[in-house]
Design an enzyme around this catalytic site. Structure first.
Site, PDB file in Angstrom:
ATOM      1  N   HIS A  25      -3.757  -8.549   0.299  1.00  0.00           N
ATOM      2  CA  HIS A  25      -3.202  -7.649  -0.708  1.00  0.00           C
ATOM      3  C   HIS A  25      -2.026  -8.288  -1.454  1.00  0.00           C
ATOM      4  CE1 HIS A  25      -5.483  -4.641   1.704  1.00  0.00           C
ATOM      5  NE2 HIS A  25      -5.739  -4.201   0.491  1.00  0.00           N
ATOM      6  N   HIS A  31     -11.847  -8.622  -1.650  1.00  0.00           N
ATOM      7  CA  HIS A  31     -12.282  -8.405  -0.271  1.00  0.00           C
ATOM      8  C   HIS A  31     -13.100  -7.119  -0.187  1.00  0.00           C
ATOM      9  CE1 HIS A  31      -8.456  -6.284  -0.755  1.00  0.00           C
ATOM     10  NE2 HIS A  31      -8.838  -5.492   0.231  1.00  0.00           N
ATOM     11  N   CYS A  66     -10.401   5.748   3.569  1.00  0.00           N
ATOM     12  CA  CYS A  66     -10.855   4.438   3.121  1.00  0.00           C
ATOM     13  C   CYS A  66     -10.372   3.392   4.108  1.00  0.00           C
ATOM     14  CB  CYS A  66     -10.377   4.131   1.709  1.00  0.00           C
ATOM     15  SG  CYS A  66      -8.615   4.304   1.472  1.00  0.00           S
ATOM     16  N   HIS A  68     -11.226  -1.003   5.581  1.00  0.00           N
ATOM     17  CA  HIS A  68     -11.870  -2.311   5.481  1.00  0.00           C
ATOM     18  C   HIS A  68     -12.727  -2.563   6.711  1.00  0.00           C
ATOM     19  CE1 HIS A  68      -8.002  -2.479   3.306  1.00  0.00           C
ATOM     20  NE2 HIS A  68      -8.709  -3.142   2.417  1.00  0.00           N
ATOM     21  N   GLU A  86      -8.873   8.223  10.821  1.00  0.00           N
ATOM     22  CA  GLU A  86      -7.919   8.868   9.916  1.00  0.00           C
ATOM     23  C   GLU A  86      -7.985  10.387   9.977  1.00  0.00           C
ATOM     24  OE1 GLU A  86      -7.720   7.424   5.884  1.00  0.00           O
ATOM     25  OE2 GLU A  86      -8.274   5.402   6.497  1.00  0.00           O
ATOM     26  N   GLU A 111      -4.842  -4.116  -4.959  1.00  0.00           N
ATOM     27  CA  GLU A 111      -6.108  -3.681  -4.366  1.00  0.00           C
ATOM     28  C   GLU A 111      -7.221  -4.313  -5.200  1.00  0.00           C
ATOM     29  OE1 GLU A 111      -6.846  -2.230  -1.681  1.00  0.00           O
ATOM     30  OE2 GLU A 111      -5.176  -0.960  -1.094  1.00  0.00           O
ATOM     31  N   GLU A 113     -10.795  -5.103  -4.671  1.00  0.00           N
ATOM     32  CA  GLU A 113     -11.784  -4.776  -3.657  1.00  0.00           C
ATOM     33  C   GLU A 113     -13.190  -4.663  -4.225  1.00  0.00           C
ATOM     34  OE1 GLU A 113      -8.988  -2.532  -0.430  1.00  0.00           O
ATOM     35  OE2 GLU A 113     -10.038  -1.245  -1.855  1.00  0.00           O
TER      36      GLU A 113
END
Length: 177
Positions: A25, A31, A66, A68, A86, A111, A113
């Site tokens: 980041h 990513h 959200c 990864h 979460e 970000e 992504e």
């Protein structure tokens, strides 16, 4: 933040390596990411208010969750894992679409992504992880859209970017379910 590695990808989502999440980041490298949208049986969206002490976008409203994928973890598994971590919800998610974005954050992070977006329908109530989220609420998609128009700074940048596609995708999703 612990040293969690994420999957670096090219513009076609092909893995090119791995790197520690914060470093990715900081450098703004592309990513892989997952984004989850949960709706109740009335098709209201479950929004999450990010924990105020998150390393970026704390206190802002966003999609249900959200995160990864870990290296060697499927996006489906990562999305379902993050939903439980979460929001305390165990749901089977449906892959809906993919998109890419490169969004600067207010604290100098980026970000960048390649996101895999998943949907689910459930009337289960979340059990928040206080390290991840301060609050939650259900809202009609139209109401969220109006709220975004009035106060876009109350929402995360990636939510603003992905939300534009949600009304049409929700129609498609509810026709299938």
């Amino acid at each position: 933040m612990s040293a969690i590695e994420v999957i670096l990808v090219d513009h076609l989502d092909r893995p090119t390596g791995r790197m520690e999440k914060l470093e990715v980041h900081e450098k703004g490298l592309l990513h892989r990411a997952v984004t989850v949208y949960v709706f109740n049986s009335r098709h209201q969206l479950l929004l999450q208010q990010r924990a105020s002490d998150k390393y970026h976008c704390g206190g802002l409203w966003s999609n249900t969750c959200c995160g990864h994928p870990y290296p060697h973890e499927s996006t489906q598994h990562a999305a379902e894992r993050r939903l439980f971590e979460e929001m305390g919800l165990r749901l089977t998610l449906t892959p809906m679409f993919e998109l890419s974005y490169n969004l600067p954050m207010s604290n100098g992070l980026t970000e960048h992504e390649y996101g895999h977006v998943y949907f689910a329908i459930s009337d289960d109530l979340p059990r928040l992880n206080p390290q991840e989220a301060d609050s939650w609420r259900y809202a009609d998609v139209e109401s969220v859209s109006e709220e975004i128009d009035r106060n876009p700074l109350a929402f995360t940048p990636w939510f603003l970017h992905t939300f534009a596609r949600i009304p049409e995708q929700l129609k498609r999703f509810t026709r299938k379910t």
